[in-house]
Design a protein around this motif. Sequence first.
Motif, short mmCIF file in Angstrom:
data_model
loop_
_atom_site.label_atom_id
_atom_site.label_comp_id
_atom_site.label_asym_id
_atom_site.label_seq_id
_atom_site.Cartn_x
_atom_site.Cartn_y
_atom_site.Cartn_z
N ASN A 36 0.79 -1.30 -0.24
CA ASN A 36 -0.04 0.13 0.16
C ASN A 36 0.91 1.26 -0.21
O ASN A 36 2.09 0.88 0.11
N THR A 65 -1.83 7.02 5.73
CA THR A 65 -2.19 6.39 4.43
C THR A 65 -3.08 7.63 3.45
O THR A 65 -3.58 8.60 3.97
N PHE A 95 -4.10 -4.31 8.28
CA PHE A 95 -3.94 -3.59 6.92
C PHE A 95 -3.39 -4.53 6.66
O PHE A 95 -4.06 -4.76 5.71
N ASN A 102 -6.27 -5.61 3.26
CA ASN A 102 -6.48 -5.84 1.67
C ASN A 102 -6.56 -6.79 1.45
O ASN A 102 -6.92 -7.40 0.15
N ASP A 117 -11.38 -0.88 0.22
CA ASP A 117 -10.92 -0.71 -1.34
C ASP A 117 -10.04 0.14 -1.25
O ASP A 117 -9.39 1.38 -0.98
N THR A 176 -7.51 0.99 1.26
CA THR A 176 -5.99 0.24 1.32
C THR A 176 -5.53 0.66 -0.77
O THR A 176 -4.25 -0.54 -0.82
N LYS A 177 -6.38 0.98 -1.32
CA LYS A 177 -5.88 0.96 -2.79
C LYS A 177 -5.79 2.24 -3.25
O LYS A 177 -5.44 2.92 -4.03
N LYS A 201 -3.91 5.98 -3.04
CA LYS A 201 -2.45 6.38 -3.78
C LYS A 201 -2.27 7.44 -3.38
O LYS A 201 -3.33 8.69 -3.29
#
Length: 748
Positions: free
Chosen positions: A633, A654, A692, A696, A702, A705-706, A708
């Motif tokens: 991640n 994150t 995490f 995941n 999502d 965790t996904k 950016k």
Amino acid sequence: MIKKLFQKKWVKLGVLFFASIILLFFCFYGSIYFGFFGKLPTKEELSSLKQAEATQILDKDDHLIGKYYIYDRQPITYEDLPKHLIDALIATEDIRFYEHDGVDNTSLLRVFFKTILLRDKSSGGGSTITLQLAKNLFGRKKYKIFSTVINKLKESFIAKRMEDIYSKKDILTLYFNTVPFPDNTYGIESASQKFFNKPTHKLTLSEAATLIGSLKANHSYNPRLFPERSQLRRDVVLNQMVKYEYIGSTKADQTMNKSIELDYQYFNHDMGLAPYFREAVKKELIKILEKYKKPDSSAYDIYKDGLKIYTTLDSKMQSLAEEAMKEHMQALQKEYETSYGTDSPWKNNKDIITAAVKNLNAYKNLKEQGITETQIEDSLSRKKDIELFKWEGNETTKLSSIDSLQHYLKFLNTGMIAIDPFTGAVKTYLGGIDYRYFKYDHVSQSKRQVGSTFKPFVYTTAIESGMKPCTYFSTKEITYTNLNNWTPKNASVEEDPHLNFTIEKALSNSVNTIAVKVLNEVGIPKVIDMVKKLGITDSLSYEPAMALGTDGIKIKELAGAYASYVNEGKSVRPYYISKIEDKNGNLIASFEPEVSDIPAYSNYTKEVLLEMMKSTVEEGTASRLRTTYKLENDIAGKTGTTQDNKDGWFIGITPNLVTVTWVGNDNYNIGFKTTAMGQGANTALPIFAKLFQRLNQDSSFDMITKSKFEKPSDEVLKDLDCKPEKRDNLFKRIFGKKKKKKKFGKRQ
């Protein structure tokens, strides 16, 4: 002849006796009716029945996660009652429910002749659903004589009045909302949620029959405590439904061939999901409700008024966080105890033990009574049965208060919070390892030294003040003569007087000597001002050691400050409650996120610091997120370890979640035996990592965790484009001093 018969003395006495009995009965009957044994509720009072209702705590998706109550009760409407539930009740408890007026005279005659005269216990009882409802609503009192008769007659009067006021549907609804079920649960909705984790309207035939079966004896037929006995009782209910043609024998047989499957929910305040969070919500709720009044101007009662508290918690994520914590803390505890072996401070350090004993409430109470130290020690050394918390399973054993104290002195504890960095909404909240035995909340109450997690604030101030991220500082130690010859030392970097790091590498490798030097460059006042802008209200020391995190800061405030690194430099205030409604769904109060109006620093500074904390994960002190836990991640972060390995920290950032985790011993005199074990990367980071790993595996997360990070600007990338370290040139290595002495406050 009849006249002559009544002239006989024994006949006159007999008639007088029976007349007296009848008169006494009517007097007795009338005394109950007119309230001699307690006032009966009027029809007007019965038409506006009020029952204490549990306040419900709901998560972000309106899932029930807990309650505050005296009696665990959640009312529902008739439409929420499945037909097979009603059929099971009537078939088992009152087959002539739709025919009688509250009192079933046919059943009473059966009871009189079969049960009383013929002693046939299998003939059943004479109580109706309406009579049971009267009992549920008004309870029973004890009288010196004839208690049972008095109470049953009172209930019959109330039952008849209720039948005059309410329809059969209303009576069934009232009954299901008030009838007691096992485990101090009142009402079918509370029972359904507690035993099967579902609303009443979703109860299966088996589940409905199980709950109806438990009404005969709440304890004896408790499906949690006595599953086999409960299942036998369930089958009795199903057979009754077959007998009275509510279901067919085939369906009953299919149901009876299956075991009862519970999904038990601990709404007990000390157990279940997120107990520390529920307690924190309660404290805040009480404060909030001081500002609001009910329509009749009376105060709200969270234990009786059936409020609905909508919170920000993600119960699914919370459950995963608790799993991750327990998995790691159990293993760490074992490693921790093994490291000390037979030389553990909780067994062999008399100073620590004595100080802890004197802090016990039992000790303080005995001391206040004027009892001598010898007598107190004797009292606290007496053995008794005590249930002990153990990771592998609790056990009850004979121990003294001092033995118990030493047992609990050894335990490591934790605190963890995860928030939405844009709003401050709390998603997960772990105040400790087990609320039953460790009530102290490390998220809201504890202020532990934060160690190196403070360093980003120092570097943020430096960058905001104009320092470039490729500025080099020497890693060598310096003795500050105006601070009692204080010499900050490095734990993560080997001593090399000729080695220089950029501030990016200094932060990612948590170099103490450079953090102090940067603080000296920018000045303590600027750093304190920055920290205040980031929403940290805890008072800070005006000392250079603050760069190393020697001040205590609450986990909640750290989380709110770190949120700024993904929230355009704006800190947030973590909050739990989104809105409060009364039992009728009327809004009492709602709450909006508290986000700083003005950024504490520029976007350039934010991007630089985020890149620096990404380096901490990629190649610095938090690199095991990649190497050990294989997380891919987008993560930035900071580890922290305090002096003598007392506190371990990890803050994970994150794009859509900021998580703060702390691990340590509640007794500040007991730390980890080694830095390798006590460092934040080993104590606190794994909880985040294990959480995490679980997130995941679930696509519903999502968005977290996904997600950016945004790409930094070209300016930031250019300013970070330099060698992370360099060595002094030959001339400086030959003529430079191994260790400098300086005064803090003077430029290095």
